[in-house]
Motif scaffolding. Structure first.
Motif, PDB file in Angstrom:
ATOM      1  N   PHE A  35       0.745  -1.172   0.035  1.00 12.48           N
ATOM      2  CA  PHE A  35       0.073   0.028  -0.121  1.00 12.48           C
ATOM      3  C   PHE A  35       0.848   1.244   0.059  1.00 12.48           C
ATOM      4  N   HIS A  36       1.961   1.332   0.756  1.00 15.34           N
ATOM      5  CA  HIS A  36       2.910   2.527   0.874  1.00 15.34           C
ATOM      6  C   HIS A  36       3.995   2.244  -0.134  1.00 15.34           C
ATOM      7  N   ALA A  37       4.265   0.923  -0.284  1.00  9.92           N
ATOM      8  CA  ALA A  37       5.425   0.379  -0.991  1.00  9.92           C
ATOM      9  C   ALA A  37       5.307  -1.137  -1.159  1.00  9.92           C
ATOM     10  N   GLY A  38       6.408  -1.602  -1.982  1.00  8.71           N
ATOM     11  CA  GLY A  38       6.169  -2.963  -2.217  1.00  8.71           C
ATOM     12  C   GLY A  38       5.227  -3.629  -3.238  1.00  8.71           C
ATOM     13  N   ASP A  39       5.516  -4.595  -3.890  1.00  9.21           N
ATOM     14  CA  ASP A  39       4.584  -5.316  -4.675  1.00  9.21           C
ATOM     15  C   ASP A  39       4.633  -6.989  -4.334  1.00  9.21           C
ATOM     16  N   TYR A  63      -0.928   3.593   5.044  1.00  8.30           N
ATOM     17  CA  TYR A  63      -2.014   4.359   4.450  1.00  8.30           C
ATOM     18  C   TYR A  63      -1.714   3.696   2.853  1.00  8.30           C
ATOM     19  N   ARG A  64      -2.959   3.575   2.225  1.00  7.68           N
ATOM     20  CA  ARG A  64      -2.770   3.540   0.934  1.00  7.68           C
ATOM     21  C   ARG A  64      -2.303   4.571   0.091  1.00  7.68           C
ATOM     22  N   ASP A  65      -1.044   4.767  -0.057  1.00 10.20           N
ATOM     23  CA  ASP A  65      -0.489   5.891  -0.548  1.00 10.20           C
ATOM     24  C   ASP A  65       1.001   5.862  -1.165  1.00 10.20           C
ATOM     25  N   PHE A  69       4.425   7.677  -0.563  1.00  7.80           N
ATOM     26  CA  PHE A  69       5.481   6.736   0.409  1.00  7.80           C
ATOM     27  C   PHE A  69       4.826   6.465   1.748  1.00  7.80           C
ATOM     28  N   GLY A  70       3.382   6.617   1.880  1.00  2.62           N
ATOM     29  CA  GLY A  70       2.673   6.661   3.090  1.00  2.62           C
ATOM     30  C   GLY A  70       3.215   7.574   4.147  1.00  2.62           C
TER      31      GLY A  70
END
Length: 249
Positions: A35-39, A63-65, A69-70
């Motif tokens: 959501f803030h980073a990663g996949d 956060y979904r950002d 970057f959250g």
């Protein structure tokens, strides 16, 4: 003393930090949940590395950002935040189980981490989501935060952390990243702060006052310049001071 870092924060072709090296230094990894980073692929690689190196996996929910970057605080309803945290937990835990690992604790990220230090409504939503997913799941956060207080009241094992490379305010909270000097870059200063936190449970705040900080885990960031060398120096400094590095979870 546990040593943790925020890892698994790359996204697609964009790379954040040297995770391969950091996984060999820390005892716990706060893995971004998309959501803030990663996949999905980054989460998979992170969980495989953690399993291979006997590093504990923490769900680094935020956060979904992705664009921010959250690190931007978002106003969300209870159900929105509950659902987002629950989604992230399920995603990372599913990937972890597929490679023999597991989610061993939860540590919020960035703006969410800072907001639920004082915001009871958002803290309650995060705690409720963690509790709904696993009522025995340990949580990690800032000492004295509303998040830890509510989690403990809900029956979760709670663990407090301190930051070896962040400046502190006299009230024991972190200097906001928007202010100069919020992140420490001098290796000697960072190692000294880590050793002081681990051996004396205290830190020198920006105004020169000495603040008591009880910590079960020390966090070092993996996304700052020279992060790997800094992390190596911190671990070596702690071990020279007689501190054994061991995961809390």
């Amino acid at each position: 003393m546990d040593l943790n870092a925020d890892l698994g924060e790359s996204f697609g072709s964009w790379t954040m930090g040297d995770d391969a090296s950091m996984f060999r230094i820390v005892s716990s990894a706060n893995v971004a949940c998309g959501f803030h980073a990663g996949d999905p692929l980054t989460m998979l690689d992170s969980c495989r590395a953690a399993f291979d190196l006997d590093v504990r996996v923490g769900a680094h929910v935020g956060y979904r950002d992705l664009a921010g970057f959250g690190r931007r605080s978002l106003d969300m309803s209870f159900d929105e935040l509950f659902g987002d945290v629950l989604y992230q937990l399920g995603a990372l835990d599913g990937v972890a189980h597929a490679v023999g690992a597991s989610v061993d604790y939860v540590k919020p990220h960035g703006a969410l981490y800072n907001r639920i230090v004082h915001d009871p409504d958002q803290a309650e939503a995060v705690v409720a989501a963690v509790h709904a997913y696993d009522p025995g799941l340990p949580v990690l956060g800032l000492p004295g935060s509303t998040w830890l207080k509510l989690a403990e009241e809900s029956g979760h094992p709670v663990f407090a952390e301190a930051f070896v490379d962040r400046a502190y305010l006299p009230d024991g909270t972190l200097v906001p990243r928007s202010q100069d000097g919020a992140v420490l870059h001098d290796p000697e200063a960072v190692v000294a702060q880590a050793v002081r936190l681990a051996t004396r449970a205290e830190v020198v705040a920006v105004d020169g006052s000495v603040v008591s900080v009880r910590a079960d885990s020390l966090c070092i960031h993996g996304d700052t310049p020279g992060a790997v060398d800094m992390a190596v120096a911190v671990r070596q400094g702690l071990e020279r001071a007689g501190v054994e590095i061991e995961a809390f979870a």
